[in-house]
Write an enzyme that holds these catalytic residues in place. Structure first.
Site, PDB file in Angstrom:
ATOM      1  N   ASP A   1       2.460 156.714 -75.190  1.00 58.56           N
ATOM      2  CA  ASP A   1       1.124 156.711 -75.787  1.00 58.56           C
ATOM      3  C   ASP A   1       0.849 155.383 -76.486  1.00 58.56           C
ATOM      4  OD1 ASP A   1       0.842 159.381 -74.991  1.00 58.56           O
ATOM      5  OD2 ASP A   1       1.535 160.146 -76.925  1.00 58.56           O
TER       6      ASP A   1
ATOM      7  N   ASP B   1       6.345 164.599 -77.763  1.00 56.80           N
ATOM      8  CA  ASP B   1       5.826 163.729 -78.821  1.00 56.80           C
ATOM      9  C   ASP B   1       6.746 163.866 -80.026  1.00 56.80           C
ATOM     10  OD1 ASP B   1       3.613 162.849 -77.368  1.00 56.80           O
ATOM     11  OD2 ASP B   1       2.338 164.472 -78.083  1.00 56.80           O
TER      12      ASP B   1
END
Length: 161
Positions: A140, A122
């Site tokens: 995501d 991330d």
């Protein structure tokens, strides 16, 4: 194969999402220092983090192998179901097909990370002052957009009688 030809663009979209996701994760992992924020704007940073949990870092403190296997399995099952849905969905249901392609690309992008690294990379960090939204990535974003579009379409599309 002729039955799948009109739906090929949705599989190409999923592949493009996977490619964009993996490439941006590669760039983040190569050029960013772990857990060090690179300020882009007053509300957005690039911050490299390794997410061992689920979406938005849920269960990320419990870094066990069963968890990685479970999340990888869920992603793979979701991908298989989404491929089936794209194949079976009528070609006229373009919004559903588009949404399924977004979710498929995102699911496979994160599956790759979990299967081959044991965690998801991330790096997108939005914040207001000291409040930070959990870091996320392109996969995501694609999953979230796909789900939001599906929900909006189901709420605002009239059912055929």
């Amino acid at each position: 194969m002729n039955l799948l030809r009109p739906k090929l663009k949705y599989f190409i979209l999923a592949i493009l999402i996977i490619a964009a996701d993996l490439y941006t994760k590669y760039l983040a992992n190569t050029y960013l220092e772990f857990a060090q924020s690179l300020k882009i704007t007053s509300f957005f940073n690039l911050t490299l983090l390794y997410n061992h949990g689920a979406a938005f870092s849920l269960l990320s403190n419990d870094q066990t192998s069963w968890q990685m296997i479970m999340f990888s399995t869920i992603s793979l099952i979701a991908a298989i179901v989404l491929i089936y849905l794209i194949i079976k969905q009528p070609i006229t249901e373009k919004i559903n097909l588009f949404s399924f392609a977004l979710i498929l690309g995102g699911a496979l992008g994160n599956f790759y990370d979990r299967a081959f690294q044991g965690y998801v990379i991330d790096f997108l960090d939005f914040h207001i002052g000291n409040y930070h939204w959990p870091s996320f990535n392109i996969a995501d974003s694609a999953i979230t957009c796909g789900v939001v579009i599906l929900i909006a379409a189901s709420l605002f599309t009239k059912k055929k009688s």
